[in-house]
Design an enzyme around this catalytic site. Structure first.
Site, short mmCIF file in Angstrom:
data_model
loop_
_atom_site.label_atom_id
_atom_site.label_comp_id
_atom_site.label_asym_id
_atom_site.label_seq_id
_atom_site.Cartn_x
_atom_site.Cartn_y
_atom_site.Cartn_z
N HIS A 306 0.85 -1.19 0.00
CA HIS A 306 0.00 0.00 0.00
C HIS A 306 0.88 1.24 0.00
O HIS A 306 1.93 1.26 0.65
CB HIS A 306 -0.92 0.00 1.22
CG HIS A 306 -2.07 0.97 1.13
ND1 HIS A 306 -1.93 2.30 1.40
CD2 HIS A 306 -3.37 0.79 0.77
CE1 HIS A 306 -3.10 2.92 1.23
NE2 HIS A 306 -3.98 2.02 0.84
N ASP A 363 -7.79 -4.11 -1.09
CA ASP A 363 -8.25 -4.31 -2.47
C ASP A 363 -8.19 -5.78 -2.87
O ASP A 363 -9.03 -6.26 -3.63
CB ASP A 363 -7.40 -3.47 -3.44
CG ASP A 363 -7.51 -1.98 -3.17
OD1 ASP A 363 -8.65 -1.51 -3.04
OD2 ASP A 363 -6.48 -1.31 -3.07
#
Length: 428
Positions: A306, A363
């Site tokens: 991330h 995600d």
């Protein structure tokens, strides 16, 4: 004595205050830098630039902390429901029973769309991307509610328009999904259900359909995890557009467009496309992991790591449990989901990924959940937007009520040609 920072440019030294937030983070207030020195700062991607003060969300990427209004994301996901979290983000406190009922009743008033909006939805091609539909229809709502287009809305008007957008966005998404499946029936909203349960019913309702409470709860948690995430690309876009005093429909619609990008909300769609690529290459997880570690392979491992979190994404730990619940409850047999679980297991124990803190992020798991629920890949980003609506509304509300808000107008460093004379076309 307040802490300050000194900046020396040539023979001139200027001093600026250091602002400290409630969690200890610091910022140098350089709002007078250009006026004092003639210089500006350059920060590509704005990774080191604060654009506002906000009391909504605190994020510490190094420590893996995410809090809404001071409440940890872990505790909210465990104990709250999405509508409670929406109220918290927008109004700053968790609601009591009376406040929650009033909020839910206000939201429920908008349990249908204007007839003209249904007609607009009916005109879109069946293969239109849901984010294009979501953005344009939300902006189009402003034409049906002109009372919310004036510059300074009252508190009551803000309450109404925020409840309306919160309610109607799921109507837009669910109705368009059903239309792409050739179903014209409009499923009425159910106030006895959670926000997620109501949405699932509006998406998949048919004779004999029942709402599974465990799946409904898992999706409600997923929406909570997506509800806000500090000053990311789409949230900043909502604030930038809103700073011009554009109406809230336009501001949130712009946020949807920003979220559409693959580097932002489109990442969960990219995860499934990556899994498709692995399947088409034989479905060998070991081979895919090896390619991900080879910089020359051209293969990119989506859904791991991330930009903000330097360790584990705190949302990923929560959503993994929800993901296991959904997969176990549905008993789905899907080769893509098998590949995903294999890649997750392989990456979590591989030193290469551990050393680089490349853990599965929100995600990665959200795409798996949506796939298991039968939601088409192209709709994944719209699902992300569904969860992010209350965060955008909270950020818009906070911005409009902040007396320090100015229209956003960044500077630039010009690198083009210097002044030159115009040459007539016949002499070029």
């Amino acid at each position: 004595m307040s802490e300050t920072a000194k900046i020396t440019i040539g023979s001139k030294t200027v001093e600026y205050p250091i602002i400290q937030g409630t969690e200890g983070e610091k910022a140098i207030d350089i709002s007078k830098l250009r006026a004092d020195t003639g210089c500006i700062t350059l920060d590509n991607g704005l990774m080191n630039s604060g654009s506002c003060k906000s009391a909504i969300t605190f994020l510490d990427g190094e420590k893996g902390i995410l809090r809404y209004r001071g409440y940890s994301i872990d505790e909210l996901a465990e104990k709250a429901i999405f509508r409670e979290v929406a109220y918290l983000l927008i109004y700053g406190e968790l609601p009591n029973k009376k406040q929650f009922k009033e909020f839910c009743d206000r939201v429920h008033k908008y349990s249908s769309l204007p007839e003209g909006v249904y007609k607009i939805l009916d005109q879109y091609p069946l293969d239109a991307h849901p984010m294009a539909v979501a953005s344009s229809v939300l902006a189009g709502l402003s034409a049906f509610y002109p009372q919310y287009l004036k510059n300074d809305l009252s508190k009551e008007e803000k309450d109404e328009v925020m409840a309306q957008i919160f309610a109607q966005f799921k109507l837009i998404i669910s109705y368009y999904y059903r239309r792409t499946k050739g179903i014209t029936e409009r499923v009425p909203t159910r106030q006895d259900q959670t926000y997620a349960g109501d949405f699932i019913n509006m998406m998949f309702h048919k004779p004999g359909f029942t709402i599974d409470p465990e799946i409904s709860r898992a999706l409600d948690i997923l929406l909570i995890l997506h509800a806000d995430h500090e000053q990311n690309c789409s949230t900043s876009t909502v604030r930038v557009v809103g700073s011009s005093k554009a109406n809230v429909f336009a501001a949130v619609s712009a946020g949807i467009d920003a979220l559409w990008g693959q580097l932002h909300g489109g990442a969960n769609q990219a995860v499934l496309e990556m899994l498709e690529e692995v399947r088409n290459d034989g479905g060998d997880v070991t081979k895919a992991i090896a390619k991900a570690k080879d910089k020359n392979s051209g293969f990119r491992l989506m859904g791991f790591g991330h930009r903000v979190y330097k360790n584990f994404d705190p949302r990923a730990k929560i959503i993994k449990v929800a993901c296991d619940t959904v997969l176990g409850r549905l008993g789905v047999k899907d080769p893509l989901l098998d590949i995903a679980k294999g890649m997750e297991a392989a990456a979590l124990k591989d030193p290469y990924f551990k050393e680089r803190s490349l853990y599965p992020n929100v995600d990665f798991y959200s795409g798996i959940i949506y796939r298991a629920l039968g939601i088409p890949t192209e709709m994944f980003t719209a699902m992300f937007a569904l969860g992010r609506i209350p965060g955008w509304l909270a950020q818009w509300k906070e911005m409009t009520e902040d007396p320090m808000t100015k229209i956003v107008r960044p500077r630039q460093i010009y690198t083009g040609a210097n002044q030159r004379p115009f040459i007539p076309m016949d002499k070029r």
